[in-house]
Design an enzyme around this catalytic site. Structure first.
Site, PDB file in Angstrom:
ATOM      1  NE  ARG A 177      -4.136  -1.525  -0.163  1.00 24.60           N
ATOM      2  CZ  ARG A 177      -5.250  -1.783   0.530  1.00 24.60           C
ATOM      3  NH1 ARG A 177      -5.501  -1.143   1.641  1.00 24.60           N
ATOM      4  NH2 ARG A 177      -6.110  -2.673   0.091  1.00 24.60           N
ATOM      5  CD  GLN A 233      -2.570   5.743  -4.323  1.00 32.26           C
ATOM      6  OE1 GLN A 233      -2.748   6.515  -5.254  1.00 32.26           O
ATOM      7  NE2 GLN A 233      -2.706   6.124  -3.066  1.00 32.26           N
ATOM      8  CB  SER A 266      -7.691  -0.483  -4.000  1.00 27.96           C
ATOM      9  OG  SER A 266      -6.934  -0.398  -2.818  1.00 27.96           O
ATOM     10  CG  ASP A 302      -4.336  -2.024  -3.958  1.00 24.85           C
ATOM     11  OD1 ASP A 302      -4.767  -3.189  -3.905  1.00 24.85           O
ATOM     12  OD2 ASP A 302      -4.249  -1.286  -2.959  1.00 24.85           O
ATOM     13  CE1 TYR A 336      -4.084  -4.611   2.289  1.00 24.90           C
ATOM     14  CE2 TYR A 336      -1.797  -4.003   2.641  1.00 24.90           C
ATOM     15  CZ  TYR A 336      -2.810  -4.410   1.801  1.00 24.90           C
ATOM     16  OH  TYR A 336      -2.548  -4.604   0.470  1.00 24.90           O
TER      17      TYR A 336
END
Length: 366
Positions: A121, A126, A132, A129, A226
Site C-alpha cells: 500500500r 495504487q 482496492s 492494487d 491495512y
C-alpha cells in the site's frame, strides 16, 4: 514474451483477468497473447474481440504449453498445477499467508509466482492494487444488495399519506469497500454511521457524510495501510460504543478483514438478537470467517427477524466493470516489471519484493 489469459474455474466466478482492450494495449507494446477459449464470455467479452485485439484463442492445455506467463484472478488450483511447467511465471491472487500448501506446490514445480493481493500500500502502487479496485465495486454492490433485501426505502420521502423517515445504515470498516458503501448509501438518502479501528479514517468517513463512531484506540495502529487484528480490550470497547447505533440500524455492512488471518468477529449472536426486527446484515468478510458470528458464506441466516447475509458480494456480480479494472491493474503491473518485453527482476524494488512470492522454485515469502 507470450502471455496466457486463463479462464477462471472457481464456482460462480464470472470475471477475466485481462480484457480485450488491455490485451490490445499490451500487444502494441510487443507482447504476444494466447487466450483460453471463452475466458471472457461471462464478462461479456467475446473470443472475436480478443482476436480483433491481436490475440490467439486456444484450448486450456495449449495456453499452459505455449506461454511464458500465465494470468488468473483466483489462485491456481491443483488441476492448474498439473499443467504448469518449470520456469513459467504465474500471476494471480495467491493469498500466500494462508495458503502455504499452494505456495509449496508452485515451488516444487520450479515456477515463479507473483501474488496480486500482496501489493504494498504505497502511492506508486495504487494503480496496480487489485484489492482496492475490486473492493470499491464490492462496497457499492453491498449497499445495492442491502437495499434489495430490506423492507424499507433509503431516503426521506414526504407524501400526501405521510412522511417516510430515512433508513439508518451502519458500516464497520472504512477501507476502500467501506468508503464506497458510505458514498453509495448517502447518495440513496440514508443516514449513515461508520466505525473503524483506524482513527485516521475518521476524516475520510466524515468527508462523505457519515457520522464516525469514535473508540479510543491507543496502540491499535494500522500496519502498512491495512487494519491489524484488534486487541480483546479494543474489541470489547468497540462493541459498547457501537451498540446504540447497531440496535437502531436498518442495514449493517461489515467489511473488516485482516490479511492472512480469520476475519474479526464484530457482531455476536447476542447483539443480533437485540437488533431491530427486519434489519439486514451484509457481511463482506464471510469468506474469511465473517465479521458476524452467525455468518455463513453464500447463505442467508435469519435470526430473531434479522437477515444475516454472508457473501463476498464479489465483484463478479458486475464482472464487466470488475474485469476492466483488474485488467488495468495488471497492465500497470506488467509494464512496471518489464523492460523491452523481458522481466527486469529488480528484487529490491518494493513492488517486486512485496509481490514476488516464489522465484524460480524458491519460496521468498511465507
Amino acid at each position: 514474451m507470450k502471455i496466457g489469459i486463463l479462464k477462471e474455474t472457481q464456482k460462480s466466478e464470472k470475471r477475466v483477468s485481462i480484457s480485450p482492450n488491455i490485451t490490445k494495449q499490451l500487444i502494441e507494446k510487443g507482447f504476444e497473447f494466447i487466450v483460453e477459449e471463452d475466458a471472457g464470455v461471462l464478462s461479456s467479452f467475446k473470443n472475436s474481440e480478443y482476436e480483433a485485439a491481436g490475440a490467439t484463442i486456444a484450448k486450456r492445455d495449449e495456453v499452459f504449453k505455449e506461454c511464458d506467463v500465465l494470468i488468473k484472478i483466483n489462485p491456481f488450483d491443483t488441476e492448474d498445477l498439473k499443467l504448469v511447467n518449470k520456469g513459467q511465471i504465474l500471476m494471480s491472487q495467491l493469498y500466500h499467508k494462508s495458503n502455504s500448501e499452494l505456495i509449496e506446490a508452485i515451488a516444487a514445480k520450479g515456477a515463479t509466482a507473483f501474488s496480486m493481493d500482496a501489493m504494498p500500500r504505497i502511492t506508486r502502487a495504487q494503480d496496480m492494487d487489485v484489492l482496492s479496485s475490486q473492493n470499491n465495486l464490492a462496497g457499492y454492490k453491498a449497499v445495492i444488495k442491502g437495499a434489495y433485501e430490506m423492507t424499507k426505502i433509503f431516503p426521506l420521502m414526504m407524501t400526501a399519506a405521510g412522511t417516510i423517515t430515512p433508513s439508518r445504515v451502519l458500516i464497520y470498516g472504512i477501507g476502500v469497500a467501506g468508503l464506497q458503501a458510505i458514498a453509495t448509501a448517502k447518495r440513496l438518502g440514508a443516514v449513515v454511521e461508520a466505525t473503524d479501528i483506524r482513527t485516521e479514517t475518521k476524516e475520510q468517513a466524515e468527508s462523505l457524510g457519515a457520522k464516525f463512531i469514535s473508540v479510543d484506540n491507543e496502540g491499535e495502529e494500522s500496519e502498512g495501510g491495512y487494519a491489524k487484528e484488534a486487541s480483546e480490550d479494543y474489541a470489547r470497547r468497540q462493541k459498547e460504543a457501537v451498540n446504540t447505533s447497531l440496535f437502531k440500524a436498518d442495514l449493517v455492512i461489515t467489511t473488516a478483514m485482516v490479511p492472512g488471518r480469520k476475519a474479526p468477529v464484530l457482531i455476536t449472536e447476542d447483539q443480533v438478537n437485540q437488533m431491530k426486527n427486519g434489519a439486514v446484515i451484509i457481511d463482506l468478510a464471510a469468506a474469511q470467517g465473517g465479521n458476524c458470528e452467525l455468518s455463513k458464506i453464500n447463505e442467508t441466516v435469519v435470526q430473531n427477524g434479522v437477515k444475516v447475509i454472508g457473501t463476498t458480494i464479489s465483484p463478479e456480480s458486475v464482472s464487466t466493470n470488475a474485469s476492466d479494472l483488474f485488467a488495468k491493474n495488471m497492465y500497470n503491473f506488467i509494464v512496471h516489471l518489464t523492460e523491452n518485453n523481458t522481466f527486469k527482476w529488480e528484487l529490491e524494488d518494493e513492488i517486486t519484493d512485496g509481490t514476488l512470492i516464489v522465484h524460480e522454485g524458491k519460496i521468498r515469502k511465507n
